[in-house]
Design a protein around this motif. Structure first.
Motif, PDB file in Angstrom:
ATOM      1  N   LEU A 199      86.699 -13.436  98.640  1.00 44.48           N
ATOM      2  CA  LEU A 199      87.225 -14.063  97.567  1.00 44.48           C
ATOM      3  C   LEU A 199      86.185 -15.045  97.234  1.00 44.48           C
ATOM      4  CD1 LEU A 199      89.406 -14.423  95.213  1.00 44.48           C
ATOM      5  CD2 LEU A 199      90.428 -16.280  96.813  1.00 44.48           C
ATOM      6  N   ARG A 233      88.567 -17.446  91.462  1.00 45.08           N
ATOM      7  CA  ARG A 233      89.975 -17.327  91.091  1.00 45.08           C
ATOM      8  C   ARG A 233      90.173 -17.968  89.698  1.00 45.08           C
ATOM      9  NH1 ARG A 233      91.241 -20.803  95.884  1.00 45.08           N
ATOM     10  NH2 ARG A 233      91.931 -18.664  96.817  1.00 45.08           N
ATOM     11  N   SER A 234      91.552 -17.863  89.235  1.00 42.98           N
ATOM     12  CA  SER A 234      92.036 -18.567  88.014  1.00 42.98           C
ATOM     13  C   SER A 234      93.484 -18.733  87.897  1.00 42.98           C
ATOM     14  CB  SER A 234      91.517 -17.802  86.690  1.00 42.98           C
ATOM     15  OG  SER A 234      92.363 -16.436  86.595  1.00 42.98           O
ATOM     16  N   ASP A 235      94.020 -19.397  86.925  1.00 49.14           N
ATOM     17  CA  ASP A 235      95.379 -19.605  87.091  1.00 49.14           C
ATOM     18  C   ASP A 235      96.231 -18.485  86.705  1.00 49.14           C
ATOM     19  OD1 ASP A 235      95.185 -22.482  87.454  1.00 49.14           O
ATOM     20  OD2 ASP A 235      95.200 -22.979  85.366  1.00 49.14           O
ATOM     21  N   HIS A 291      93.619  -8.600  82.130  1.00 49.56           N
ATOM     22  CA  HIS A 291      94.506  -8.881  83.333  1.00 49.56           C
ATOM     23  C   HIS A 291      95.469  -7.895  83.398  1.00 49.56           C
ATOM     24  CE1 HIS A 291      92.185 -12.679  83.537  1.00 49.56           C
ATOM     25  NE2 HIS A 291      92.359 -12.188  84.793  1.00 49.56           N
ATOM     26  N   CYS A 325      94.983 -15.265  87.775  1.00 53.38           N
ATOM     27  CA  CYS A 325      94.643 -14.016  88.477  1.00 53.38           C
ATOM     28  C   CYS A 325      94.028 -14.687  89.620  1.00 53.38           C
ATOM     29  CB  CYS A 325      93.609 -13.245  87.775  1.00 53.38           C
ATOM     30  SG  CYS A 325      92.849 -11.895  88.761  1.00 53.38           S
ATOM     31  N   ASP A 326      94.505 -14.359  91.036  1.00 57.26           N
ATOM     32  CA  ASP A 326      94.342 -14.726  92.244  1.00 57.26           C
ATOM     33  C   ASP A 326      92.682 -14.516  92.817  1.00 57.26           C
ATOM     34  OD1 ASP A 326      96.469 -16.487  92.511  1.00 57.26           O
ATOM     35  OD2 ASP A 326      97.577 -15.126  94.000  1.00 57.26           O
ATOM     36  N   VAL A 327      92.318 -13.112  92.159  1.00 58.50           N
ATOM     37  CA  VAL A 327      90.948 -12.561  92.375  1.00 58.50           C
ATOM     38  C   VAL A 327      90.398 -12.274  91.276  1.00 58.50           C
ATOM     39  CG1 VAL A 327      89.827 -10.817  93.959  1.00 58.50           C
ATOM     40  CG2 VAL A 327      92.207 -11.435  94.372  1.00 58.50           C
ATOM     41  N   GLU A 328      89.608 -13.229  90.807  1.00 58.30           N
ATOM     42  CA  GLU A 328      88.664 -13.064  89.680  1.00 58.30           C
ATOM     43  C   GLU A 328      87.272 -12.441  90.025  1.00 58.30           C
ATOM     44  OE1 GLU A 328      89.339 -13.240  86.588  1.00 58.30           O
ATOM     45  OE2 GLU A 328      91.201 -14.288  86.208  1.00 58.30           O
ATOM     46  N   THR A 351      94.781  -7.421  93.845  1.00 59.60           N
ATOM     47  CA  THR A 351      95.586  -8.411  94.359  1.00 59.60           C
ATOM     48  C   THR A 351      95.337  -8.706  95.800  1.00 59.60           C
ATOM     49  OG1 THR A 351      97.174  -6.476  94.767  1.00 59.60           O
ATOM     50  CG2 THR A 351      97.359  -7.634  92.823  1.00 59.60           C
ATOM     51  N   GLU A 352      94.533  -8.002  96.371  1.00 54.81           N
ATOM     52  CA  GLU A 352      94.046  -8.377  97.822  1.00 54.81           C
ATOM     53  C   GLU A 352      92.583  -7.786  98.155  1.00 54.81           C
ATOM     54  OE1 GLU A 352      95.317  -6.861 102.432  1.00 54.81           O
ATOM     55  OE2 GLU A 352      96.639  -6.939 100.766  1.00 54.81           O
TER      56      GLU A 352
END
Length: 185
Positions: free
Chosen positions: A138, A141-143, A125, A145-148, A130-131
């Motif tokens: 989407l 996701r994970s704790d 990471h 990273c918002d976009v896994e 980020t978007e």
């Protein structure tokens, strides 16, 4: 036989991506990212954009997004897709490689939906999406990273932040199987 080109963005695990596909019975060719798509695309059913160290070293990889076959971006490959198609990429707060628990947001997604509700992956990471770009969903996701993971199933464009090709990733072969199924449609 299904043929997939693995575009080498000089990542340390690229050879494992090719191997994972070959283990599934796919004719997988490793192609340097300096190779123009027109030299490859007529002969393949799909493209994997590998991970790599730097967006500045992607050669012709961005041009592979315009081909008429499914494309799967892994780590830097996903970031390249996002950057090229109107999403955003930035430095991650977490940094280097680690085991990460990933929540699958879209259980109907053709690439990662079968992993629902959660899976454990090996991911870097240092940089991350980020978007998501317009038209993408989407999908995980994970704790940290918002976009896994993200997908645009209508355009057959997919990406994951993690490395499904390494042994530390649970059910990584399943992700490749799901991509191969998209290439065989």
């Amino acid at each position: 036989m299904t043929r997939i080109a693995v575009v080498d963005n000089h990542g340390q695990f690229t050879h494992l991506e090719q191997r994972a596909l070959r283990d599934l019975g796919v004719d997988a060719d490793l192609v340097d990212n300096d190779t123009p798509p027109e030299d490859v695309v007529g002969d393949v059913d799909g493209v994997v954009l590998s991970g790599g160290p730097s967006m500045e070293r992607v050669g012709h990889a961005r041009e592979y997004l315009d081909v008429d076959v499914p494309v799967f971006g892994i780590c830097l490959g996903m970031q390249l897709i996002a950057d090229e198609l109107g999403g955003s990429v930035g430095s991650g707060e977490y940094g280097g490689y680690a085991d990460v628990d990933v929540d699958i947001v879209d259980p109907d997604d053709p690439l990662v939906g079968s992993l629902a509700p959660t899976t454990r992956v090996w991911a870097s990471h240092a940089d991350e999406v980020t978007e998501v770009p317009p038209g993408f969903t989407l999908t995980a996701r994970s704790d940290v990273c918002d976009v896994e993971a993200m997908s645009n199933a209508d355009e057959d464009l997919y990406g994951v932040q993690w490395h499904p090709e390494v042994a530390h990733t649970e059910r990584g072969d399943e992700v490749f199987e799901n991509f191969v199924a998209r290439c065989r449609r």
